[in-house]
Design a protein around this motif. Sequence first.
Motif, PDB file in Angstrom:
ATOM      1  N   ALA A 153     -28.653  48.645  14.375  1.00  0.00           N
ATOM      2  CA  ALA A 153     -28.351  49.419  15.770  1.00  0.00           C
ATOM      3  C   ALA A 153     -27.073  49.231  16.304  1.00  0.00           C
ATOM      4  N   VAL A 154     -26.459  50.411  16.991  1.00  0.00           N
ATOM      5  CA  VAL A 154     -25.125  50.210  17.533  1.00  0.00           C
ATOM      6  C   VAL A 154     -25.610  50.649  19.053  1.00  0.00           C
ATOM      7  N   PRO A 155     -25.856  49.641  19.994  1.00  0.00           N
ATOM      8  CA  PRO A 155     -26.151  49.930  21.159  1.00  0.00           C
ATOM      9  C   PRO A 155     -24.724  50.137  22.016  1.00  0.00           C
ATOM     10  N   VAL A 156     -24.936  50.971  22.984  1.00  0.00           N
ATOM     11  CA  VAL A 156     -23.690  51.469  23.972  1.00  0.00           C
ATOM     12  C   VAL A 156     -24.196  51.502  25.127  1.00  0.00           C
ATOM     13  N   ARG A 157     -23.236  51.351  26.202  1.00  0.00           N
ATOM     14  CA  ARG A 157     -23.396  51.464  27.542  1.00  0.00           C
ATOM     15  C   ARG A 157     -23.881  52.935  28.000  1.00  0.00           C
ATOM     16  N   GLY A 158     -24.869  53.097  28.984  1.00  0.00           N
ATOM     17  CA  GLY A 158     -25.016  54.441  29.412  1.00  0.00           C
ATOM     18  C   GLY A 158     -26.571  54.708  29.327  1.00  0.00           C
ATOM     19  N   ALA A 159     -26.991  55.747  29.962  1.00  0.00           N
ATOM     20  CA  ALA A 159     -28.654  56.206  29.957  1.00  0.00           C
ATOM     21  C   ALA A 159     -28.749  56.984  28.779  1.00  0.00           C
ATOM     22  N   ALA A 160     -27.816  57.218  28.078  1.00  0.00           N
ATOM     23  CA  ALA A 160     -28.136  58.507  26.867  1.00  0.00           C
ATOM     24  C   ALA A 160     -27.289  57.958  25.836  1.00  0.00           C
ATOM     25  N   ASP A 161     -27.597  58.233  24.551  1.00  0.00           N
ATOM     26  CA  ASP A 161     -26.705  57.729  23.424  1.00  0.00           C
ATOM     27  C   ASP A 161     -26.668  59.017  22.671  1.00  0.00           C
ATOM     28  N   LEU A 162     -25.283  59.599  22.461  1.00  0.00           N
ATOM     29  CA  LEU A 162     -25.025  60.659  21.649  1.00  0.00           C
ATOM     30  C   LEU A 162     -24.206  60.227  20.470  1.00  0.00           C
ATOM     31  N   GLN A 163     -25.162  60.765  19.369  1.00  0.00           N
ATOM     32  CA  GLN A 163     -24.585  60.425  17.830  1.00  0.00           C
ATOM     33  C   GLN A 163     -23.888  61.231  17.388  1.00  0.00           C
ATOM     34  N   ILE A 164     -22.559  60.934  16.773  1.00  0.00           N
ATOM     35  CA  ILE A 164     -21.605  61.696  16.367  1.00  0.00           C
ATOM     36  C   ILE A 164     -21.518  61.468  14.712  1.00  0.00           C
ATOM     37  N   VAL A 165     -21.757  62.507  13.969  1.00  0.00           N
ATOM     38  CA  VAL A 165     -21.573  62.355  12.614  1.00  0.00           C
ATOM     39  C   VAL A 165     -20.700  63.490  12.095  1.00  0.00           C
ATOM     40  N   LEU A 166     -19.684  63.035  11.475  1.00  0.00           N
ATOM     41  CA  LEU A 166     -18.420  63.794  10.904  1.00  0.00           C
ATOM     42  C   LEU A 166     -18.758  63.884   9.276  1.00  0.00           C
ATOM     43  N   ARG A 167     -18.808  64.999   8.566  1.00  0.00           N
ATOM     44  CA  ARG A 167     -18.645  65.025   7.282  1.00  0.00           C
ATOM     45  C   ARG A 167     -17.233  64.839   6.883  1.00  0.00           C
ATOM     46  N   ALA A 168     -16.428  63.623   7.268  1.00  0.00           N
ATOM     47  CA  ALA A 168     -15.355  63.197   7.025  1.00  0.00           C
ATOM     48  C   ALA A 168     -15.195  61.815   6.967  1.00  0.00           C
ATOM     49  N   PRO A 169     -14.650  61.298   5.856  1.00  0.00           N
ATOM     50  CA  PRO A 169     -14.539  59.754   5.940  1.00  0.00           C
ATOM     51  C   PRO A 169     -13.228  59.210   6.689  1.00  0.00           C
ATOM     52  N   ALA A 170     -13.440  57.717   6.836  1.00  0.00           N
ATOM     53  CA  ALA A 170     -12.124  57.336   7.600  1.00  0.00           C
ATOM     54  C   ALA A 170     -11.440  56.522   6.541  1.00  0.00           C
ATOM     55  N   TYR A 171     -11.692  57.186   5.282  1.00  0.00           N
ATOM     56  CA  TYR A 171     -10.648  56.578   4.273  1.00  0.00           C
ATOM     57  C   TYR A 171     -10.384  57.645   3.297  1.00  0.00           C
ATOM     58  N   ASP A 172      -9.193  57.138   2.497  1.00  0.00           N
ATOM     59  CA  ASP A 172      -8.586  58.243   1.479  1.00  0.00           C
ATOM     60  C   ASP A 172      -9.428  58.165  -0.043  1.00  0.00           C
ATOM     61  N   GLU A 173      -9.307  58.925  -0.865  1.00  0.00           N
ATOM     62  CA  GLU A 173      -9.700  58.807  -2.112  1.00  0.00           C
ATOM     63  C   GLU A 173      -9.574  57.460  -2.798  1.00  0.00           C
ATOM     64  N   TYR A 174      -8.761  56.692  -2.415  1.00  0.00           N
ATOM     65  CA  TYR A 174      -8.532  55.271  -3.187  1.00  0.00           C
ATOM     66  C   TYR A 174      -9.140  54.301  -2.216  1.00  0.00           C
ATOM     67  N   GLY A 175      -9.897  54.618  -1.235  1.00  0.00           N
ATOM     68  CA  GLY A 175     -10.837  53.679  -0.419  1.00  0.00           C
ATOM     69  C   GLY A 175      -9.852  52.981   0.899  1.00  0.00           C
ATOM     70  N   ASN A 176      -8.425  53.513   0.680  1.00  0.00           N
ATOM     71  CA  ASN A 176      -7.639  53.037   1.945  1.00  0.00           C
ATOM     72  C   ASN A 176      -7.959  53.510   3.232  1.00  0.00           C
ATOM     73  N   ALA A 177      -8.175  52.721   4.202  1.00  0.00           N
ATOM     74  CA  ALA A 177      -8.384  53.369   5.674  1.00  0.00           C
ATOM     75  C   ALA A 177      -7.563  54.216   5.906  1.00  0.00           C
ATOM     76  N   THR A 178      -8.193  55.584   6.602  1.00  0.00           N
ATOM     77  CA  THR A 178      -7.060  56.435   7.132  1.00  0.00           C
ATOM     78  C   THR A 178      -7.189  56.274   8.997  1.00  0.00           C
ATOM     79  N   PHE A 179      -8.418  55.508   9.325  1.00  0.00           N
ATOM     80  CA  PHE A 179      -8.570  55.100  10.651  1.00  0.00           C
ATOM     81  C   PHE A 179      -9.353  53.829  10.662  1.00  0.00           C
ATOM     82  N   ALA A 180      -9.203  52.920  11.374  1.00  0.00           N
ATOM     83  CA  ALA A 180      -9.861  51.663  11.634  1.00  0.00           C
ATOM     84  C   ALA A 180      -9.582  51.137  12.973  1.00  0.00           C
ATOM     85  N   PRO A 181     -10.574  51.364  13.808  1.00  0.00           N
ATOM     86  CA  PRO A 181     -10.590  50.896  15.341  1.00  0.00           C
ATOM     87  C   PRO A 181     -10.218  49.348  15.401  1.00  0.00           C
TER      88      PRO A 181
END
Length: 189
Positions: free
Chosen positions: A96-124
């Motif tokens: 589970a990924v709990p978040v603050r607020g009364a409603a949870d909006l799930q965002i799924v993108l068919r785009a990875p946060a890594y390149d074809e070699y497994g290197n991160a393109t975005f890491a928070p």
Amino acid sequence: MTRKPARLLVLALTAATAVAVAAVPASAADPYCGIEWGSLPKVATASDTEMVNGVRAGRHACFDRLVVDLGGQDTTFGSYDVRYVSLVSEDGSGRAVPVRGAADLQIVLRAPAYDEYGNATFAPADRHEVVDVYGYSTFRQVAWAGSYEGSTTMALGVRARLPVRVFALPGTPASDHGPRLVIDVAHRW
């Protein structure tokens, strides 16, 4: 004979009042800021080769906005699933990924946060606070739920189940400006 003109006068005044009342718009029925988005799932499926490069947020007069910056081989993007859920789950593990607020909006993108070699393109820097939304009217928290098998998931905690719209903005060919996925959540109904 005096009754007939009085009756006609009453009918004329009644008709004039009805026309005047009908001409006044019902402000209670007008949508907030003209927003007519609704809160049902927003889904688009397209074949894309984009990767997540960044996440940012902004405040507007009538809504809060989350923007996911994408990059890759295309200047367009159109593969996402954004919906209200009871709880967002982490990619891969299902935790589970709990978040603050009364409603949870799930965002799924068919785009990875890594390149074809497994290197991160975005890491928070902080998976629990991907973007600082402190003081926003609607947003309460943006959390990272992971990037796994070509998809990236985030949890957006909002004040309540409010109208949402999702759309993609194209990138600029032959530049570093890739497409963006935009998620707007209204401040109220």
